[in-house]
Design a protein around this motif. Structure first.
Motif, PDB file in Angstrom:
ATOM      1  N   UNK A 193       0.838  -1.207   0.000  1.00  0.00           N
ATOM      2  CA  UNK A 193       0.000   0.000   0.000  1.00  0.00           C
ATOM      3  C   UNK A 193       0.872   1.255   0.000  1.00  0.00           C
ATOM      4  N   UNK A 194       1.925   1.230   0.802  1.00  0.00           N
ATOM      5  CA  UNK A 194       2.845   2.376   0.876  1.00  0.00           C
ATOM      6  C   UNK A 194       3.572   2.553  -0.459  1.00  0.00           C
ATOM      7  N   UNK A 195       3.992   1.432  -1.052  1.00  0.00           N
ATOM      8  CA  UNK A 195       4.699   1.491  -2.337  1.00  0.00           C
ATOM      9  C   UNK A 195       3.802   2.095  -3.415  1.00  0.00           C
ATOM     10  N   UNK A 196       2.567   1.617  -3.530  1.00  0.00           N
ATOM     11  CA  UNK A 196       1.647   2.096  -4.575  1.00  0.00           C
ATOM     12  C   UNK A 196       1.273   3.569  -4.344  1.00  0.00           C
ATOM     13  N   UNK A 197       1.085   3.941  -3.070  1.00  0.00           N
ATOM     14  CA  UNK A 197       0.712   5.317  -2.745  1.00  0.00           C
ATOM     15  C   UNK A 197       1.845   6.279  -3.105  1.00  0.00           C
ATOM     16  N   UNK A 198       3.071   5.882  -2.777  1.00  0.00           N
ATOM     17  CA  UNK A 198       4.222   6.734  -3.120  1.00  0.00           C
ATOM     18  C   UNK A 198       4.453   6.776  -4.621  1.00  0.00           C
ATOM     19  N   UNK A 199       4.181   5.664  -5.313  1.00  0.00           N
ATOM     20  CA  UNK A 199       4.304   5.646  -6.776  1.00  0.00           C
ATOM     21  C   UNK A 199       3.333   6.629  -7.414  1.00  0.00           C
ATOM     22  N   UNK A 200       2.147   6.743  -6.825  1.00  0.00           N
ATOM     23  CA  UNK A 200       1.124   7.660  -7.343  1.00  0.00           C
ATOM     24  C   UNK A 200       1.544   9.115  -7.177  1.00  0.00           C
ATOM     25  N   UNK A 201       2.091   9.421  -5.992  1.00  0.00           N
ATOM     26  CA  UNK A 201       2.340  10.823  -5.640  1.00  0.00           C
ATOM     27  C   UNK A 201       3.747  11.307  -5.970  1.00  0.00           C
ATOM     28  N   UNK A 261      -5.058   5.651  -1.757  1.00  0.00           N
ATOM     29  CA  UNK A 261      -5.125   5.285  -3.172  1.00  0.00           C
ATOM     30  C   UNK A 261      -3.719   5.275  -3.764  1.00  0.00           C
ATOM     31  N   UNK A 262      -3.513   4.460  -4.797  1.00  0.00           N
ATOM     32  CA  UNK A 262      -2.168   4.323  -5.330  1.00  0.00           C
ATOM     33  C   UNK A 262      -2.135   4.034  -6.817  1.00  0.00           C
ATOM     34  N   UNK A 263      -0.924   3.745  -7.281  1.00  0.00           N
ATOM     35  CA  UNK A 263      -0.709   3.409  -8.694  1.00  0.00           C
ATOM     36  C   UNK A 263       0.393   2.362  -8.777  1.00  0.00           C
ATOM     37  N   UNK A 264       0.157   1.317  -9.590  1.00  0.00           N
ATOM     38  CA  UNK A 264       1.165   0.281  -9.803  1.00  0.00           C
ATOM     39  C   UNK A 264       1.836   0.537 -11.152  1.00  0.00           C
ATOM     40  N   UNK A 265       3.152   0.758 -11.167  1.00  0.00           N
ATOM     41  CA  UNK A 265       3.845   1.083 -12.423  1.00  0.00           C
ATOM     42  C   UNK A 265       3.607   0.033 -13.509  1.00  0.00           C
ATOM     43  N   UNK A 266       3.576   0.491 -14.751  1.00  0.00           N
ATOM     44  CA  UNK A 266       3.320  -0.388 -15.899  1.00  0.00           C
ATOM     45  C   UNK A 266       4.614  -1.093 -16.312  1.00  0.00           C
ATOM     46  N   UNK A 267       5.153  -1.862 -15.377  1.00  0.00           N
ATOM     47  CA  UNK A 267       6.374  -2.638 -15.610  1.00  0.00           C
ATOM     48  C   UNK A 267       6.162  -4.028 -15.014  1.00  0.00           C
ATOM     49  N   UNK A 268       6.849  -5.017 -15.542  1.00  0.00           N
ATOM     50  CA  UNK A 268       6.619  -6.393 -15.117  1.00  0.00           C
ATOM     51  C   UNK A 268       6.995  -6.644 -13.666  1.00  0.00           C
ATOM     52  N   UNK A 269       8.077  -6.016 -13.193  1.00  0.00           N
ATOM     53  CA  UNK A 269       8.576  -6.383 -11.860  1.00  0.00           C
ATOM     54  C   UNK A 269       8.929  -5.175 -11.000  1.00  0.00           C
ATOM     55  N   UNK A 270       8.258  -4.050 -11.226  1.00  0.00           N
ATOM     56  CA  UNK A 270       8.589  -2.845 -10.461  1.00  0.00           C
ATOM     57  C   UNK A 270       8.359  -3.043  -8.966  1.00  0.00           C
ATOM     58  N   UNK A 271       7.171  -3.514  -8.617  1.00  0.00           N
ATOM     59  CA  UNK A 271       6.874  -3.728  -7.187  1.00  0.00           C
ATOM     60  C   UNK A 271       7.612  -4.943  -6.648  1.00  0.00           C
ATOM     61  N   UNK A 272       7.504  -6.072  -7.357  1.00  0.00           N
ATOM     62  CA  UNK A 272       8.072  -7.334  -6.857  1.00  0.00           C
ATOM     63  C   UNK A 272       9.574  -7.206  -6.621  1.00  0.00           C
ATOM     64  N   UNK A 273      10.264  -6.619  -7.592  1.00  0.00           N
ATOM     65  CA  UNK A 273      11.721  -6.462  -7.478  1.00  0.00           C
ATOM     66  C   UNK A 273      12.094  -5.627  -6.275  1.00  0.00           C
ATOM     67  N   UNK A 274      11.368  -4.530  -6.055  1.00  0.00           N
ATOM     68  CA  UNK A 274      11.669  -3.659  -4.917  1.00  0.00           C
ATOM     69  C   UNK A 274      11.357  -4.348  -3.591  1.00  0.00           C
TER      70      UNK A 274
END
Length: 640
Positions: free
Chosen positions: A121-129, A157-170
């Motif tokens: 949730x923190x990752x997606x929220x920071x990705x958004x902002x 609310x958040x955003x998941x980057x349009x990349x295959x492993x942006x969240x998972x890798x981090x």
């Protein structure tokens, strides 16, 4: 581990009525508060909260304890998690002896899923902002929908980057284990064992638990590709069961309780827009069919549900039968339709808060009457179809447990359907009798399977008396009177607790938790501390808490004017504390002696060696004298 001073500050600040009131609708009754059990399906309140003792007791499920115990039972928190939740609520800084990060691998399975969901949730929220992609795509979308910065922050609310492993890798780089990334549904495993992100290129709607922790996600695509699903939701997991969750309930529960009504909408955006407009008592079933568990969640806070439909006739008709479940749970249901082309989200954005409230006030209908109106429009003059509609309406009325309410709806429907009220009542009674007969047959079937042997051939079953009751009575007296000073003839200037410990020094407790309790009490007394009931109510071991609460919680209490009203005198154990305390101690000793005598009798029957028989007989005669001494003491001293 949380430090002892921090735990003490948390316990001092915690108001158990305030805490449990966030999850259960409580009503004051005498010195206590009562409500419907959150652990069992009941219609008559048996859930009791005692603010004076700082405990709750659920007489339906048998659960009980402190505010900490309640959170552990309801939300499946660990002891430290429950303390941290209370600390956050009361603004208390938590001091720990070891950093949480160092203990990550030692966290239990469920908590590991919680931790990784919170990180996501923190990752997606920071990705958004904070990222260019998040701002240009995700944040732009939310702003176009009219969501303010406050709403975006509040609902995380958040955003998941349009990349295959942006969240998972981090996440893996940060030390989160692949097992929990996959189990939570945040990552998907390829055939070759590598992971990729589930929510690529989607705006993210975190789903919160009852206590505000993120347990799942809904991800919406912003692409127009028909081959890409519009929404991707978290799969079921140990922490997320979609049938038990309502989107927005964590943010709505206070308003639902205050307004005594819950608005039920369909989607995430509906909840966000209506909530942002200042109408906070709104939740969504998140696109799934409404479940009994979700209805019961709402029922904890209000008996009134208002369903807001977006005007799709086909969707409305499809959902009508399912909504009978709400009636069956004893809740009142009203329905509001929005004009074609509008849903709650668009209507409140176009017409504002006042326009939204006015539309609801002008257009809400009781569900039964709404259903009658909808179905009648389809039948025209066809008598067969009309008969089917009548039967379907009466089926819905039959679900209502309140017979008076059902009679009112029958009267209203007889007018709308243009059919004699007695005919509808006759049909209603037939349905209820058929249901009662079916339920009765099912109970008989469950109680007596066909292959069960003949009752008269069954051997007699000997019911054993619970021998731990006397030990539990001792625990009750420790809790209630242990810190009182003795003022008896021949005994004075000592406390009841240490006196009981000394008297019970030669007694071996058999009930495991009772034995542990007495050992804890003895050690505290030896250390110069006299533990009271609050010490055990807030004890970190659940078995001890359960034992303590079960001994001091009572379902019923006498009113102050009981005797004046009923002229019935109820014995007060405090009137003769000597009899109460010594009576319990010597009854326990007598019980223990009785068990020894029974054991000796069995040994005598088995032994054939004369010398051994003589030894056993001497022991037996000695214990009989002890038993007589105890009996004489009970009769001459305690009972006078």
């Amino acid at each position: 581990m949380i430090t002892k001073p921090t735990i003490d500050r948390i316990m001092e600040a915690t108001d158990i009525v305030e805490v449990i009131g966030e999850f259960v609708q409580l009503k004051k009754r005498g010195a206590n508060y009562v409500g419907l059990s959150p652990f069992a399906n009941e219609r008559t309140p048996s859930f009791t909260v005692s603010p004076a003792k700082g405990i709750f007791k659920d007489f339906s499920s048998g659960k009980g304890g402190s505010a900490v115990t309640f959170l552990m039972e309801l939300e499946k928190f660990t002891y430290p998690e429950a303390l941290k939740w209370l600390a956050k609520k009361y603004g208390i800084e938590v001091e720990e002896t070891v950093e949480v990060a160092e203990n990550r691998e030692e966290e239990n399975h469920r908590e590991s899923l919680m931790i990784v969901s919170g990180y996501a949730a923190k990752f997606f929220h920071e990705s958004l902002l904070e990222t260019d992609e998040g701002k240009s795509i995700g944040l732009s979308y939310f702003k176009e929908r009219g969501f303010t910065s406050e709403t975006i922050k509040k609902f995380e609310l958040g955003y998941s980057p349009d990349q295959w492993e942006a969240f998972t890798g981090q996440a893996i780089k940060e030390g989160y284990q692949q097992q929990f990334l996959v189990e939570s549904g945040l990552s998907v495993k390829r055939d070759n064992g590598t992971l990729y992100d589930r929510y690529r290129g989607r705006v993210m709607f975190p789903i919160h638990s009852f206590t505000g922790r993120v347990i799942a996600f809904g991800g919406r695509t912003l692409k127009n590709d028909k081959n890409v699903p519009k929404y991707v939701n978290s799969p079921e997991s140990e922490i997320y069961h979609k049938s038990n969750v309502l989107y927005g309930l964590y943010f709505a529960k206070k308003a639902i309780r205050e307004e005594d009504n819950c608005f039920l909408v369909e989607g995430y955006a509906d909840v966000l827009s209506v909530h942002q407009a200042g109408i906070e008592n709104v939740v969504a079933s998140s696109g799934t069919s409404l479940t009994v568990e979700q209805i019961r969640l709402i029922g904890r806070f209000t008996k009134n549900i208002t369903i807001l439909y977006d005007g799709d006739a086909a969707g409305i008709k499809a959902s009508l039968r399912g909504l009978d479940m709400i009636l069956e749970e004893g809740l009142n249901v009203k329905v509001v339709l929005f004009p074609d082309g509008h849903d709650p989200d668009s209507y409140v954005r176009n017409f504002g808060t006042n326009g939204f409230k006015k539309h609801i006030a002008d257009n809400k209908k009781d569900f039964i009457l709404f259903k009658t109106d909808i179905l009648l429009k389809e039948v025209g003059n066809d008598p067969i179809k009309k008969a089917d509609v009548i039967r379907e309406i009466v089926e819905s009325v039959a679900k209502i447990p309140d017979s008076i309410k059902a009679s009112v709806f029958i009267k209203e429907c007889s007018y709308l359907l243009q059919i004699d009220e007695r005919a509808l009542l006759s049909e209603l009674n037939k349905m209820r009798m058929a249901k009662a007969k079916k339920d009765s047959q099912q109970q008989i079937s469950r109680a007596a399977p066909l292959d069960e042997p003949n009752f008269f051939d069954e051997p007699e079953v000997k019911v054993e008396k619970d021998e731990s009751n006397q030990e539990k009575e001792i625990i009750r007296l420790f809790l209630l009177y242990g810190n009182r000073i003795i003022d008896w003839d021949g005994i004075a200037n000592t406390y009841i607790g240490p006196f009981m410990i000394a008297e019970l020094n030669d007694v071996e407790f058999e009930h495991k938790t009772c034995k542990t309790f007495v050992e804890i009490y003895r050690k505290e007394v030896e250390n110069g501390v006299l533990p009271d009931e609050q010490y055990f109510i807030h004890y970190p071991e659940k078995d001890i808490v359960d034992l303590a609460v079960n001994q001091i919680a009572t379902k019923y209490t006498l009113s102050d004017n009981w005797y004046e009203m009923h002229k019935i005198l109820v014995n007060d154990e405090q009137a003769n504390m000597k009899a109460t305390i010594l009576g319990a101690i010597f009854h326990l000793k007598k019980q223990k002696v009785g068990k020894i005598l029974e054991s000796l009798r069995k040994e005598l029957q088995k032994t054939s060696v004369e010398a051994d028989q003589e030894i056993l007989l001497n022991q037996y005669m000695h214990m009989k004298k002890v038993e007589k001494t105890i009996s004489d003491y009970l009769g001459s001293v305690i009972l006078k």
